[in-house]
Scaffold this active site. Structure first.
Site, PDB file in Angstrom:
ATOM      1  N   ARG A 130      10.702  -1.360 -18.133  1.00 48.12           N
ATOM      2  CA  ARG A 130       9.290  -1.067 -18.351  1.00 48.12           C
ATOM      3  C   ARG A 130       8.919  -1.222 -19.821  1.00 48.12           C
ATOM      4  NH1 ARG A 130       5.902   4.454 -16.725  1.00 48.12           N
ATOM      5  NH2 ARG A 130       3.972   3.841 -17.762  1.00 48.12           N
ATOM      6  N   ASN A 177       5.322   0.212  -7.492  1.00 44.98           N
ATOM      7  CA  ASN A 177       4.412  -0.762  -8.092  1.00 44.98           C
ATOM      8  C   ASN A 177       5.079  -2.123  -8.296  1.00 44.98           C
ATOM      9  OD1 ASN A 177       1.951   0.650  -8.434  1.00 44.98           O
ATOM     10  ND2 ASN A 177       2.857   1.835 -10.093  1.00 44.98           N
ATOM     11  N   CYS A 230      -1.289   4.584  -3.184  1.00 46.25           N
ATOM     12  CA  CYS A 230      -1.521   4.783  -4.618  1.00 46.25           C
ATOM     13  C   CYS A 230      -2.259   6.106  -4.784  1.00 46.25           C
ATOM     14  CB  CYS A 230      -2.352   3.626  -5.173  1.00 46.25           C
ATOM     15  SG  CYS A 230      -2.699   3.733  -6.952  1.00 46.25           S
ATOM     16  N   HIS A 239      -4.969  -1.043  -8.071  1.00 46.53           N
ATOM     17  CA  HIS A 239      -5.200  -1.019  -9.512  1.00 46.53           C
ATOM     18  C   HIS A 239      -6.334  -1.952  -9.932  1.00 46.53           C
ATOM     19  CE1 HIS A 239      -0.986   0.781 -10.608  1.00 46.53           C
ATOM     20  NE2 HIS A 239      -1.714   1.542  -9.797  1.00 46.53           N
ATOM     21  N   TYR A 287      -7.810   1.341 -14.561  1.00 40.32           N
ATOM     22  CA  TYR A 287      -7.133   0.071 -14.809  1.00 40.32           C
ATOM     23  C   TYR A 287      -8.123  -1.046 -15.150  1.00 40.32           C
ATOM     24  CZ  TYR A 287      -2.708   1.965 -13.187  1.00 40.32           C
ATOM     25  OH  TYR A 287      -1.566   2.710 -13.075  1.00 40.32           O
TER      26      TYR A 287
END
Length: 421
Positions: free
Chosen positions: A90, A144, A164, A194, A244
């Site tokens: 990440r 995700n 989500c 998102h 987002y």
């Protein structure tokens, strides 16, 4: 009822366990099995999970295992919450896109594509093993990028629904601002995972009074502050975008910000170290307050409600999920995966009709959905050219020189996870 959580060693897990414990009348879990290859973390979290169940008088048992096949055997539902490559991957996803002047984020833009490429093959392998072991089990995906992962699962013929926490989080915030019970609010939540907008906030149900104009008039500053967008943007849109959307509506501003502060991955890694230390305390028997800062707020309630609907006695409930479009948004293919309110029952999720979308929103949805199609193709078949085309198609990239540079960096940073790279 047996539920299995793949990625049970995640620091998110106590949030999920707390929901199972509190909402045991909604979802009577007899066995909760936490599955993770990280055995040391798994035992810490498994111990806390047992103490949470005991504190709340839950009669079910919590077991832990690093053996995936043993853990999923006999499960009625399997929840996926894994992170291929961990926080280290990440961190890279949030860093190397900035070298090209593009947003660095774990689910959006080039970093989100990297995560999809690493994740889809792993999830599909898990799903095939679930199908061999227990073909009647439902797969609930919280991993995700949820939209792309759910599409991969559905196209492979799995019994899957994506989940989500954005919608339930907004529902809770709006209810507090309007001094209403969350159950009294229905959101006209429309888009892709998102990439969603709240077109309406309705009292009582899908046909109820639309309270969104009053919400924006009375609480627009608070809502805009949570989204980190100017109040004027919400007033001009007349809807509430998910947070987002800031990556699209204020991309260059976000890139400048990301270059001047520690990454979210670094913050989360530090938080996880602190959380794991807390989880190891044998006196701790509830989720700590620090967990609220980790992310995933209300994930447990959404997961319990979804599992209860899928595994219930024939009834159904309306919930925001990720599932096949099937004509709901007429400008998208039927096999696109969208995030909308759906009626969920034992046979799966059926999207409710949604309001007609303004081209301002449908255009971006169509653009990103086309990128997701190319991203899934790259995840399934590999190849540098497929990665390049997916990046070129993404609205946050869209230039061949940026796509070339990002492709080189993506492949260089993910060789250990992409055998074809």
């Amino acid at each position: 009822m047996k539920l299995a959580v793949v990625g049970g060693g995640s620091t998110y897990t106590p949030e999920l366990v707390d929901g199972f414990a509190r909402l045991r009348d909604t979802l009577p879990v007899g066995e909760l099995v936490l599955i993770d290859p990280a055995t040391e973390r798994l035992e810490l979290i498994g111990g806390l999970a047992r103490r949470i169940f005991a504190r709340q008088g839950h009669p079910g048992r919590v077991t832990t295992t690093s053996d995936l096949d043993a853990g999923i055997s006999g499960a009625d539902a399997v929840l996926l919450q894994l992170r291929v490559g961990g926080q280290a991957a990440r961190l890279r996803d949030e860093t190397w896109p900035l070298e090209c002047g593009c947003v660095g984020q774990e689910t959006t833009g080039a970093g989100g594509l990297a995560k999809a490429l690493r994740t889809v093959p792993v999830v599909l392998d898990i799903a095939e093993r679930v199908r061999r072991t227990n073909p009647d089990a439902w797969i609930i995906d919280f991993t995700n990028p949820v939209g792309i992962v759910t599409r991969a699962l559905l196209q492979a013929g799995h019994k899957a629904v994506g989940l989500c926490n954005v919608a339930i989080g907004l529902q809770r915030k709006f209810a507090a601002l309007l001094d209403l019970a969350p159950a009294d609010l229905h959101l006209d939540h429309v888009g892709l995972n998102h990439l969603t907008w709240e077109l309406g906030v309705r009292r009582g149900g899908p046909e109820g009074e639309n309270l969104l104009p009053d919400l924006l008039a009375a609480h627009g500053e608070a809502v805009a502050g949570d989204l980190r967008l100017p109040r004027a943007v919400l007033d001009r849109l007349g809807v509430v975008p998910s947070y987002y959307l800031r990556y699209f509506y204020a991309h260059d501003e976000v890139v400048r910000e990301l270059g001047t502060k520690p990454s979210r991955a670094a913050e989360v890694a530090a938080m996880e170290r602190e959380l794991l230390a807390l989880y190891g305390d044998p006196a701790l028997d509830e989720k700590p307050a620090l967990l609220a800062k980790r992310g995933g707020a209300f994930y447990s309630e959404a997961a319990v409600d979804l599992a209860a609907s899928l595994l219930g006695d024939g009834g159904s409930a309306v919930q925001v999920v990720n599932t096949y479009n099937n004509g709901t948004l007429p400008f998208l293919p039927d096999d696109a995966v969208i995030e909308v309110p759906a009626r969920v029952g034992g046979s799966g999720a059926v999207p409710l009709p949604v309001p007609r979308l303004d081209p301002l929103f449908s255009g971006l949805i169509g653009h990103v959905s086309a990128y997701e199609d190319l991203a899934l193709d790259a995840a399934l078949r590999g190849g540098r050219e497929r990665v390049f085309k997916a990046l070129l198609a993404h609205p946050l990239v869209g230039q061949y020189d940026l796509a070339e540079g990002l492709t080189d960096r993506l492949l260089a940073h993910n060789k250990e996870h992409l055998p074809w790279a």
